[in-house]
Design an enzyme around this catalytic site. Structure first.
Site, PDB file in Angstrom:
ATOM      1  N   ILE A  49      65.659  60.432  66.463  1.00  0.00           N
ATOM      2  CA  ILE A  49      64.962  60.791  65.216  1.00  0.00           C
ATOM      3  C   ILE A  49      64.557  59.516  64.466  1.00  0.00           C
ATOM      4  O   ILE A  49      63.428  59.359  64.010  1.00  0.00           O
ATOM      5  CB  ILE A  49      65.868  61.687  64.320  1.00  0.00           C
ATOM      6  CG1 ILE A  49      66.037  63.076  64.957  1.00  0.00           C
ATOM      7  CG2 ILE A  49      65.320  61.798  62.898  1.00  0.00           C
ATOM      8  CD1 ILE A  49      67.056  63.972  64.269  1.00  0.00           C
ATOM      9  N   ARG A  68      83.746  59.282  63.956  1.00  0.00           N
ATOM     10  CA  ARG A  68      85.206  59.214  64.123  1.00  0.00           C
ATOM     11  C   ARG A  68      85.735  60.517  64.706  1.00  0.00           C
ATOM     12  O   ARG A  68      85.140  61.572  64.529  1.00  0.00           O
ATOM     13  CB  ARG A  68      85.900  58.918  62.782  1.00  0.00           C
ATOM     14  CG  ARG A  68      85.774  60.032  61.720  1.00  0.00           C
ATOM     15  CD  ARG A  68      87.099  60.785  61.557  1.00  0.00           C
ATOM     16  NE  ARG A  68      87.066  61.881  60.614  1.00  0.00           N
ATOM     17  CZ  ARG A  68      86.769  63.128  60.940  1.00  0.00           C
ATOM     18  NH1 ARG A  68      86.423  63.433  62.164  1.00  0.00           N
ATOM     19  NH2 ARG A  68      86.810  64.095  60.033  1.00  0.00           N
ATOM     20  N   ASP A  97      86.102  70.085  62.411  1.00  0.00           N
ATOM     21  CA  ASP A  97      85.779  68.715  61.990  1.00  0.00           C
ATOM     22  C   ASP A  97      86.551  67.673  62.794  1.00  0.00           C
ATOM     23  O   ASP A  97      86.833  66.590  62.291  1.00  0.00           O
ATOM     24  CB  ASP A  97      86.028  68.545  60.485  1.00  0.00           C
ATOM     25  CG  ASP A  97      87.489  68.762  60.118  1.00  0.00           C
ATOM     26  OD1 ASP A  97      88.237  69.316  60.935  1.00  0.00           O
ATOM     27  OD2 ASP A  97      87.879  68.338  59.013  1.00  0.00           O
ATOM     28  N   LYS A 137      80.353  68.289  43.775  1.00  0.00           N
ATOM     29  CA  LYS A 137      81.714  68.740  43.462  1.00  0.00           C
ATOM     30  C   LYS A 137      82.038  68.338  42.016  1.00  0.00           C
ATOM     31  O   LYS A 137      81.438  67.393  41.493  1.00  0.00           O
ATOM     32  CB  LYS A 137      82.707  68.082  44.426  1.00  0.00           C
ATOM     33  CG  LYS A 137      82.686  68.710  45.803  1.00  0.00           C
ATOM     34  CD  LYS A 137      83.945  68.327  46.577  1.00  0.00           C
ATOM     35  CE  LYS A 137      84.080  69.200  47.799  1.00  0.00           C
ATOM     36  NZ  LYS A 137      85.288  68.893  48.579  1.00  0.00           N
ATOM     37  N   GLU A 164      81.122  67.905  62.778  1.00  0.00           N
ATOM     38  CA  GLU A 164      80.815  67.866  61.344  1.00  0.00           C
ATOM     39  C   GLU A 164      79.918  66.662  61.066  1.00  0.00           C
ATOM     40  O   GLU A 164      80.253  65.544  61.469  1.00  0.00           O
ATOM     41  CB  GLU A 164      82.097  67.746  60.508  1.00  0.00           C
ATOM     42  CG  GLU A 164      81.774  67.774  59.014  1.00  0.00           C
ATOM     43  CD  GLU A 164      82.950  67.365  58.129  1.00  0.00           C
ATOM     44  OE1 GLU A 164      83.460  68.221  57.411  1.00  0.00           O
ATOM     45  OE2 GLU A 164      83.341  66.185  58.183  1.00  0.00           O
ATOM     46  N   ALA A 176      81.824  57.439  47.509  1.00  0.00           N
ATOM     47  CA  ALA A 176      82.826  58.268  48.200  1.00  0.00           C
ATOM     48  C   ALA A 176      83.964  57.410  48.760  1.00  0.00           C
ATOM     49  O   ALA A 176      85.122  57.834  48.747  1.00  0.00           O
ATOM     50  CB  ALA A 176      82.169  59.074  49.319  1.00  0.00           C
TER      51      ALA A 176
HETATM   52  P1  0O2 Z   1      88.728  63.233  56.670  1.00  0.00           P
HETATM   53  O1  0O2 Z   1      89.786  62.211  56.794  1.00  0.00           O
HETATM   54  O2  0O2 Z   1      87.445  62.662  56.103  1.00  0.00           O
HETATM   55  O3  0O2 Z   1      88.506  64.035  57.897  1.00  0.00           O
HETATM   56  P2  0O2 Z   1      87.278  72.354  55.612  1.00  0.00           P
HETATM   57  O4  0O2 Z   1      87.109  71.178  56.565  1.00  0.00           O
HETATM   58  O5  0O2 Z   1      86.013  73.174  55.471  1.00  0.00           O
HETATM   59  O6  0O2 Z   1      88.484  73.169  55.897  1.00  0.00           O
HETATM   60  P3  0O2 Z   1      86.693  71.410  53.034  1.00  0.00           P
HETATM   61  O7  0O2 Z   1      87.386  70.454  52.108  1.00  0.00           O
HETATM   62  O8  0O2 Z   1      86.210  72.689  52.430  1.00  0.00           O
HETATM   63  O9  0O2 Z   1      87.606  71.673  54.253  1.00  0.00           O
HETATM   64  O10 0O2 Z   1      85.438  70.721  53.703  1.00  0.00           O
HETATM   65  P4  0O2 Z   1      84.308  69.886  52.997  1.00  0.00           P
HETATM   66  O11 0O2 Z   1      84.195  70.209  51.555  1.00  0.00           O
HETATM   67  O12 0O2 Z   1      83.087  70.112  53.848  1.00  0.00           O
HETATM   68  O13 0O2 Z   1      84.846  68.381  53.112  1.00  0.00           O
HETATM   69  C1  0O2 Z   1      85.173  67.832  54.335  1.00  0.00           C
HETATM   70  C2  0O2 Z   1      85.118  66.306  54.302  1.00  0.00           C
HETATM   71  O14 0O2 Z   1      84.177  65.828  53.334  1.00  0.00           O
HETATM   72  C3  0O2 Z   1      86.427  65.634  53.901  1.00  0.00           C
HETATM   73  O15 0O2 Z   1      87.204  65.473  55.042  1.00  0.00           O
HETATM   74  C4  0O2 Z   1      85.959  64.283  53.359  1.00  0.00           C
HETATM   75  O16 0O2 Z   1      85.630  63.409  54.425  1.00  0.00           O
HETATM   76  C5  0O2 Z   1      84.657  64.657  52.669  1.00  0.00           C
HETATM   77  N1  0O2 Z   1      84.890  65.014  51.257  1.00  0.00           N
HETATM   78  C6  0O2 Z   1      84.844  66.252  50.724  1.00  0.00           C
HETATM   79  N2  0O2 Z   1      85.070  66.212  49.404  1.00  0.00           N
HETATM   80  C7  0O2 Z   1      85.259  64.915  49.083  1.00  0.00           C
HETATM   81  C8  0O2 Z   1      85.524  64.246  47.843  1.00  0.00           C
HETATM   82  O17 0O2 Z   1      85.658  64.835  46.782  1.00  0.00           O
HETATM   83  N3  0O2 Z   1      85.652  62.886  47.905  1.00  0.00           N
HETATM   84  C9  0O2 Z   1      85.520  62.189  49.072  1.00  0.00           C
HETATM   85  N4  0O2 Z   1      85.654  60.861  49.017  1.00  0.00           N
HETATM   86  N5  0O2 Z   1      85.272  62.805  50.260  1.00  0.00           N
HETATM   87  C10 0O2 Z   1      85.146  64.147  50.265  1.00  0.00           C
HETATM   88  P5  0O2 Z   1      88.803  65.535  55.007  1.00  0.00           P
HETATM   89  O18 0O2 Z   1      89.248  66.643  55.889  1.00  0.00           O
HETATM   90  O19 0O2 Z   1      89.299  65.567  53.592  1.00  0.00           O
HETATM   91  O20 0O2 Z   1      89.311  64.211  55.594  1.00  0.00           O
END
Ligand code: 0O2
Length: 223
Positions: A49, A68, A97, A137, A164, A176
């Site tokens: 792309i 990752r 994810d 958020k 994801e 972030a």
């Molecule tokens: P990691 O270490 O990044 O993998 P779900 O996965 O659907 O059960 P959720 O929280 O509803 O859970 O999913 P969402 O909202 O799509 O967020 C998933 C990922 O987005 C998170 O992964 C973070 O990487 C990022 N993220 C979401 N909200 C925030 C935030 O407020 N701040 C920051 N810095 N990152 C965010 P994980 O699983 O938390 O961890």
């Protein structure tokens, strides 16, 4: 099994079911390969792309791509929180994810362009889309999240694997990564104050993203 399990079982003070452990261990290695392959598929699609944009519009929408595999600790924690046993099957069934790709773009428009061009690939299925740019958020977090599936071809046949994808601007990514550090802060009073400051930064960053995009459009006579 090409070795004698009785040797291991004779030194097994905790009475671990060695055969089951080895079976699960190989299951996790195969999963690792599967999700890693899915990441490569998505990375290749993104590269194509980006390259097409370069040859058509003489610019790249993608600044960089980071990928990752979710860490074993994070997988275990997530399954435990959901009250699900930690097995290879549970990972496949309940977590979407494990394979994660983060796409950092220059402008907000680029985020939607990349998501759109990805959606045109007919081997991709969109499972979920969360637009935290149009609907940030409460803490100020902005990104476009997609859960897609891609096919991975193994010797045993085609596997459909979820990935994801987080798509955001350079500025959103900068925010972030700093905000992520807040989750490791144990002092609540300091955390609340910093969270407030970060919320203000998120709005400033969004204003800047919009202004930069507008300047870019005017420079290139797109408005
Ligand atoms: P990691 O270490 O990044 O993998 P779900 O996965 O659907 O059960 P959720 O929280 O509803 O859970 O999913 P969402 O909202 O799509 O967020 C998933 C990922 O987005 C998170 O992964 C973070 O990487 C990022 N993220 C979401 N909200 C925030 C935030 O407020 N701040 C920051 N810095 N990152 C965010 P994980 O699983 O938390 O961890």
């Amino acid at each position: 099994m090409d070795f004698d399990l009785s040797i291991i079982n004779s030194h097994n003070p905790y009475n671990i079911d060695v055969e089951k452990f080895i079976e699960q261990f190989y299951g996790f290695i195969q999963l690792n390969h599967l999700y890693d392959s899915a990441i490569r598929q998505v990375e290749t699609k993104l590269e194509i792309i980006d390259n097409e944009f370069q040859s058509t519009f003489q610019r790249n929408p993608i600044h960089n791509v980071q990928s990752r595999l979710k860490s074993p600790q994070s997988i275990a924690q997530k399954l435990q929180n959901k009250g699900i046993p930690i097995t290879a099957n549970a990972i496949i069934e309940h977590l979407h994810d494990i394979a994660g790709v983060r796409v950092i773009c220059h402008y907000i428009d680029d985020i939607y362009a990349v998501a759109h061009y990805l959606s045109l690939h007919d081997d991709i299925t969109l499972l979920n889309r969360k637009d935290y740019i149009k609907h940030p958020k409460p803490n100020g977090y902005r990104s476009l999240h997609l859960i897609i599936t891609v096919p991975v071809y193994l010797s045993t046949g085609k596997k459909i694997v979820p990935v994801e994808i987080q798509i955001r601007t350079i500025a959103m990514d900068f925010w972030a990564s700093l905000e992520h550090q807040l989750h490791y802060k144990s002092d609540n009073e300091v955390s609340d104050e910093l969270a407030q400051q970060l919320k203000v930064c998120a709005e400033t960053i969004n204003d800047t993203d919009l202004k930069m995009q507008s300047i870019y459009h005017r420079l290139n006579k797109m408005d």
